[in-house]
Design an enzyme around this catalytic site. Structure first.
Site, mmCIF file in Angstrom:
data_model
loop_
_atom_site.group_PDB
_atom_site.id
_atom_site.type_symbol
_atom_site.label_atom_id
_atom_site.label_comp_id
_atom_site.label_asym_id
_atom_site.label_seq_id
_atom_site.Cartn_x
_atom_site.Cartn_y
_atom_site.Cartn_z
ATOM 1 N N LYS A 1 -19.029 16.029 -36.824
ATOM 2 C CA LYS A 1 -18.217 15.911 -35.605
ATOM 3 C C LYS A 1 -17.125 16.988 -35.657
ATOM 4 O O LYS A 1 -16.836 17.676 -34.684
ATOM 5 C CB LYS A 1 -17.545 14.530 -35.526
ATOM 6 C CG LYS A 1 -18.473 13.313 -35.645
ATOM 7 C CD LYS A 1 -17.684 12.010 -35.468
ATOM 8 C CE LYS A 1 -18.192 10.800 -36.226
ATOM 9 N NZ LYS A 1 -19.477 10.291 -35.909
ATOM 10 N N TRP B 1 -28.121 4.601 -36.886
ATOM 11 C CA TRP B 1 -26.706 4.473 -36.509
ATOM 12 C C TRP B 1 -26.236 5.732 -35.766
ATOM 13 O O TRP B 1 -25.430 5.670 -34.854
ATOM 14 C CB TRP B 1 -25.898 4.235 -37.791
ATOM 15 C CG TRP B 1 -24.430 3.978 -37.660
ATOM 16 C CD1 TRP B 1 -23.427 4.733 -38.209
ATOM 17 C CD2 TRP B 1 -23.774 2.885 -36.998
ATOM 18 N NE1 TRP B 1 -22.203 4.187 -37.931
ATOM 19 C CE2 TRP B 1 -22.377 3.048 -37.182
ATOM 20 C CE3 TRP B 1 -24.230 1.783 -36.264
ATOM 21 C CZ2 TRP B 1 -21.433 2.158 -36.666
ATOM 22 C CZ3 TRP B 1 -23.281 0.901 -35.745
ATOM 23 C CH2 TRP B 1 -21.906 1.099 -35.941
ATOM 24 N N SER C 1 -22.133 14.319 -40.832
ATOM 25 C CA SER C 1 -21.537 13.064 -40.380
ATOM 26 C C SER C 1 -20.147 13.267 -39.766
ATOM 27 O O SER C 1 -20.024 14.080 -38.858
ATOM 28 C CB SER C 1 -21.504 12.090 -41.556
ATOM 29 O OG SER C 1 -21.546 10.792 -41.068
ATOM 30 N N HIS D 1 -29.290 8.919 -43.916
ATOM 31 C CA HIS D 1 -28.085 9.624 -43.509
ATOM 32 C C HIS D 1 -27.583 10.439 -44.705
ATOM 33 O O HIS D 1 -27.049 9.873 -45.662
ATOM 34 C CB HIS D 1 -27.064 8.543 -43.126
ATOM 35 C CG HIS D 1 -25.780 9.064 -42.603
ATOM 36 N ND1 HIS D 1 -25.692 9.725 -41.395
ATOM 37 C CD2 HIS D 1 -24.517 9.007 -43.097
ATOM 38 C CE1 HIS D 1 -24.422 10.047 -41.176
ATOM 39 N NE2 HIS D 1 -23.698 9.619 -42.203
#
Ligand code: GCU
Length: 436
Positions: free
Chosen positions: A274, A361, A270, A411
């Site tokens: 990044k 998402w 998550s 997720h």
């Protein structure tokens, strides 16, 4: 005032308001594939000069630096050159951690000759069965060292944390209930039995993850040292700071004889995904890069309107990025880059992107397509990237030098994800790989 001038002013104000409202207005995310719309990606290999690179040399000397510069100036902010005086202080060693499988070392990384400066508390597991330096998976953790493994002797990280009752984080601090609360994300036994070391630290060590967190973290510290009060629009955000910290952990790992410094894999889930991508893009000492469900401003294509958008991300987490990034809220098409170009910065190193079916998402298809479109950079090196442009069904890992899988579920980063990463590392981290 001349009529012309006032018209221009009215136009500018209107334009500014429209841009601002795109930023401020929360629109429900699109999760309908039929409504994604058309988009055109910036060309990966086409330089600012208009020329297309077709050789490794031009990629390395021209196009790669251009892309890196665009991500620095417009997305994550520029990473400053900071004079670091790294001193590693071992504070605890446990030779029978994880049921005797590993030696676990806690190391404080002092970054500056200043006891009040931010520091990193790194935790390193090395398999006891190892007969030579081991490859290591390096990743940030969300709730401190004790959340990784339920061991009562591990110190509770004392830094500010995002409140989360399910993880025992109360009033922004870890509690006894935090112990082992994220152990499912750290299947240590699995990695250790397969001959890999694992290293992690709490990401808030260098910047607590909230809008004002920078004040108490590295950015605030450096600003004070320099006697500055303002930040430039291309100055780094929290993701930049966290990525910088991963490189400092790498500095240390490179000095540890138990670690095979040529095989350190940077990974993250998550927001940490990044961060891992940005760290891997800037620091080529990372031998492989893994993005788990990193989504918007991570692996997912920004121009694809599905799930989270740039506007959503900067609205909730503007401090992760540089100020310039706000311009692209509602205007992704104006961004000089897209996220496939971030992935391409890992070339020719092994790169893995993973998504989860229920994680809309993060736009699973956008993550997959990004990996597809990163492939031309790998081809310059004579390497096949994903080797397919067809999104695989769940639990069907695909790829070559770039790996990808879609996992059934939410997720998260699970043992299934880890297994694929370990398989991928086994396959792709052979030293002296053939590079044209
Ligand atoms: C939020 C954010 C995502 C991010 C995620 C996470 O959902 O919008 O961009 O990846 O948090 O880090 O868990």
């Amino acid at each position: 005032m001349n009529k012309h001038v006032s018209l221009v002013i009215v136009g500018l104000v209107l334009f500014g308001t429209i841009r601002l409202s795109a930023f401020a207005q929360k629109v429900p995310p699109n999760t309908d594939e039929a409504k994604v719309g058309d988009y055109v990606l910036p060309e990966l290999l086409r330089c600012g000069s208009g020329q297309t690179v077709n050789k490794v040399d031009a990629w390395r000397k021209i196009r790669r630096p251009e892309i890196l510069d665009a991500f620095s100036a417009q997305v994550y902010g520029r990473t400053p050159k900071i004079p670091v005086h790294l001193r590693a202080e071992v504070t605890a060693t446990c030779t029978n951690a994880v049921g005797g499988l590993a030696t676990r070392t806690l190391i404080t990384l002092h970054l500056f000759n200043d006891p009040d400066a931010p520091k990193i508390q790194l935790m390193l597991y090395v398999p006891n069965a190892a007969r030579k330096p081991v490859p290591v998976f390096l990743g940030l953790n969300y709730f401190g060292l004790a959340s990784v493994e339920a061991d009562p002797t591990l110190p509770l990280t004392e830094q500010w944390m995002r409140d989360d009752k399910t993880k025992g984080i109360i009033n922004h601090r870890a509690t006894e209930a935090t112990r082992g609360s994220h152990a499912t994300r750290w299947p240590l036994e699995l990695a250790l039995r397969r001959g890999y070391g694992v290293a992690t630290y709490y990401y808030g060590d260098l910047e607590p993850d909230h809008a004002e967190g920078w004040r108490a973290g590295l950015r605030g510290y450096l600003q004070k040292q320099a006697g500055r009060t303002e930040a430039a629009p291309d100055e780094w955000g929290a993701i930049g700071v966290w990525a910088w910290g991963l490189s400092r952990a790498m500095d240390y790992l490179a000095t540890n004889p138990a670690v095979d410094a040529k095989r350190v894999v940077v990974f993250g889930h998550s927001r940490h995904g990044k961060t891992a991508l940005w760290a891997g893009a800037q620091d080529e000492r990372f031998a492989a890069v893994i993005s788990n469900n990193s989504g918007e401003s991570g692996a997912a294509l920004a121009r694809r309107d599905f799930g989270e958008t740039i506007a959503d991300s900067v609205r909730a987490f503007g401090f992760w990025y540089c100020e310039n990034y706000r311009r692209y809220a509602g205007h992704a098409a104006e961004l000089p880059v897209d996220q496939h170009m971030l992935l391409a910065l890992s070339a020719p190193r092994p790169l893995y992107v993973a998504s989860a079916t229920e994680d809309l998402w993060a736009d699973p298809r956008g993550e997959f397509l990004s990996a597809v479109h990163a492939a031309p950079a790998y081809r310059l090196f004579g390497l096949e990237g994903l080797g397919t442009s067809e999104m695989p069904p769940p639990e069907h890992p695909v790829g070559q030098r770039i790996g990808y899988h879609l996992r059934t579920g939410k997720h998260d980063i699970t043992a299934y994800d880890w297994e694929q990463y370990l398989n991928f590392a086994d396959r792709e981290l052979k030293l002296n790989h053939k590079v044209k």
